[in-house]
Design a protein around this motif. Sequence first.
Motif, PDB file in Angstrom:
ATOM      1  N   SER A   2     -59.545  40.856 -59.789  1.00  0.00           N
ATOM      2  CA  SER A   2     -60.708  41.677 -60.066  1.00  0.00           C
ATOM      3  C   SER A   2     -60.429  43.075 -59.572  1.00  0.00           C
ATOM      4  O   SER A   2     -59.535  43.291 -58.748  1.00  0.00           O
ATOM      5  N   LEU A   3     -61.172  44.003 -60.090  1.00  0.00           N
ATOM      6  CA  LEU A   3     -61.004  45.372 -59.624  1.00  0.00           C
ATOM      7  C   LEU A   3     -61.518  45.482 -58.197  1.00  0.00           C
ATOM      8  O   LEU A   3     -62.494  44.831 -57.825  1.00  0.00           O
ATOM      9  N   PRO A   4     -60.873  46.315 -57.341  1.00  0.00           N
ATOM     10  CA  PRO A   4     -61.335  46.432 -55.961  1.00  0.00           C
ATOM     11  C   PRO A   4     -62.718  47.040 -55.889  1.00  0.00           C
ATOM     12  O   PRO A   4     -63.077  47.877 -56.725  1.00  0.00           O
ATOM     13  N   PRO A   5     -63.525  46.622 -54.929  1.00  0.00           N
ATOM     14  CA  PRO A   5     -64.872  47.172 -54.811  1.00  0.00           C
ATOM     15  C   PRO A   5     -64.834  48.646 -54.459  1.00  0.00           C
ATOM     16  O   PRO A   5     -63.906  49.127 -53.807  1.00  0.00           O
ATOM     17  N   GLN A   6     -65.840  49.362 -54.916  1.00  0.00           N
ATOM     18  CA  GLN A   6     -65.930  50.791 -54.630  1.00  0.00           C
ATOM     19  C   GLN A   6     -66.578  50.974 -53.262  1.00  0.00           C
ATOM     20  O   GLN A   6     -67.789  51.002 -53.119  1.00  0.00           O
ATOM     21  N   ALA A   7     -65.752  51.060 -52.251  1.00  0.00           N
ATOM     22  CA  ALA A   7     -66.251  51.205 -50.882  1.00  0.00           C
ATOM     23  C   ALA A   7     -65.148  51.794 -50.024  1.00  0.00           C
ATOM     24  O   ALA A   7     -63.982  51.786 -50.389  1.00  0.00           O
ATOM     25  N   GLN A   8     -65.548  52.326 -48.890  1.00  0.00           N
ATOM     26  CA  GLN A   8     -64.569  52.811 -47.926  1.00  0.00           C
ATOM     27  C   GLN A   8     -64.148  51.645 -47.043  1.00  0.00           C
ATOM     28  O   GLN A   8     -64.986  50.957 -46.461  1.00  0.00           O
ATOM     29  N   TRP A   9     -62.829  51.431 -46.961  1.00  0.00           N
ATOM     30  CA  TRP A   9     -62.324  50.318 -46.188  1.00  0.00           C
ATOM     31  C   TRP A   9     -61.548  50.844 -44.985  1.00  0.00           C
ATOM     32  O   TRP A   9     -60.939  51.910 -45.046  1.00  0.00           O
ATOM     33  N   PRO A  10     -61.570  50.093 -43.886  1.00  0.00           N
ATOM     34  CA  PRO A  10     -61.010  50.614 -42.622  1.00  0.00           C
ATOM     35  C   PRO A  10     -59.485  50.571 -42.586  1.00  0.00           C
ATOM     36  O   PRO A  10     -58.885  49.898 -41.737  1.00  0.00           O
ATOM     37  N   THR A  11     -58.828  51.267 -43.506  1.00  0.00           N
ATOM     38  CA  THR A  11     -57.365  51.295 -43.484  1.00  0.00           C
ATOM     39  C   THR A  11     -56.898  51.955 -42.193  1.00  0.00           C
ATOM     40  O   THR A  11     -57.429  52.978 -41.764  1.00  0.00           O
ATOM     41  N   GLY A  12     -55.890  51.350 -41.582  1.00  0.00           N
ATOM     42  CA  GLY A  12     -55.311  51.918 -40.369  1.00  0.00           C
ATOM     43  C   GLY A  12     -55.986  51.506 -39.083  1.00  0.00           C
ATOM     44  O   GLY A  12     -55.432  51.709 -38.000  1.00  0.00           O
ATOM     45  N   PRO A  27     -53.191  51.085 -46.876  1.00  0.00           N
ATOM     46  CA  PRO A  27     -53.908  51.897 -47.875  1.00  0.00           C
ATOM     47  C   PRO A  27     -53.331  51.721 -49.277  1.00  0.00           C
ATOM     48  O   PRO A  27     -52.880  52.681 -49.915  1.00  0.00           O
ATOM     49  N   ASN A  28     -53.333  50.492 -49.795  1.00  0.00           N
ATOM     50  CA  ASN A  28     -52.734  50.232 -51.107  1.00  0.00           C
ATOM     51  C   ASN A  28     -53.638  49.384 -51.995  1.00  0.00           C
ATOM     52  O   ASN A  28     -53.203  48.444 -52.655  1.00  0.00           O
ATOM     53  N   ALA A  29     -54.932  49.727 -52.006  1.00  0.00           N
ATOM     54  CA  ALA A  29     -55.882  49.000 -52.851  1.00  0.00           C
ATOM     55  C   ALA A  29     -55.497  49.118 -54.320  1.00  0.00           C
ATOM     56  O   ALA A  29     -55.015  50.156 -54.775  1.00  0.00           O
ATOM     57  N   SER A  30     -55.696  48.023 -55.068  1.00  0.00           N
ATOM     58  CA  SER A  30     -55.400  47.998 -56.502  1.00  0.00           C
ATOM     59  C   SER A  30     -56.022  46.741 -57.094  1.00  0.00           C
ATOM     60  O   SER A  30     -56.494  45.866 -56.354  1.00  0.00           O
ATOM     61  N   PRO A  31     -56.019  46.602 -58.433  1.00  0.00           N
ATOM     62  CA  PRO A  31     -56.537  45.367 -59.011  1.00  0.00           C
ATOM     63  C   PRO A  31     -55.758  44.119 -58.594  1.00  0.00           C
ATOM     64  O   PRO A  31     -56.269  43.007 -58.736  1.00  0.00           O
TER      65      PRO A  31
END
Length: 290
Positions: A2-12, A27-31
């Motif tokens: 599924s496509l990643p949700p539109q949100a800020q994620w705590p990368t790092g 930091p490598n979000a993708s479908p």
Amino acid sequence: MSLPPQAQWPTGDVEQLEPLVARVLAPNASPYTYTGTQTYLVGTGEGLAVIDPGPADPAHLEALTRAIGESPVVAILCTHTHRDHSPAAAPLAQMTGAPIIGCAALHIFSDEPRVDAPFDQDYAPDRALTEGEQVTGPGFTLTAVSTPGHTSNHLCYALEETGALFTGDHVMGWSTSVVVPPDGDMADYMASLDKLYAREDRIYYPAHGPAVEKPKQLVRGMAGHRRARERQIVKLLTEEARPIAALVPVMYKGVSEKLWPAAGQSVHAHLIDLERRGMATRSGDIWAIG
């Protein structure tokens, strides 16, 4: 998928999930990776194992260095060698002096296009684990659980002290795993699901997506989903012989067309399995039942 949700994620950031388990999101979000690859740190300040170090992204490596701090790293483990999982192993080993221990190297050369992350051809473990072999550190024991299917070299890791299982891409709560021939194998994948269903793990920590708090329920559902897909393929081909490209739009109606190439690969894996079992035949790119 599924496509990643539109949100800020705590990368790092370092997220402490339980006393022996912390997580750092790359930091490598993708479908195909959802919100990104989750690298797990197992252990305490006296010694850590790093599971799925992720892509060799400078920001992610810097985040891992901060998260590790002064703790010695006893091992770097990869569940498999897709390029969103293992490339950071080599630079992290150089920085920490830790050995790379885990899945075997896998060198696949194929003319078939891949829709998910291709393999990391540079991965070179100091020691490859087989079923039941263990990696130990201060206060923790990780046992290798062989789970081929998504890839032939896929391993999960069981944290014996807490009942947690690090499932890589084999079982994820947000999506079924893509099975891409020629290395991905649907029969192996189903057998590996059965293997996990027979276990008594308390919680799953996948490489992508949230923790799975009801493992048996999810695995049962995933196996049922795959069996339903197989029945759907058999029904459609019984009606009319056709190519994979004609099966996917019918089977995945309502799914984003961006994900159809990946869906087609899993359909291909189902068809190869049906062919091996004498249930399907092909002529060129046309598949039929019988």
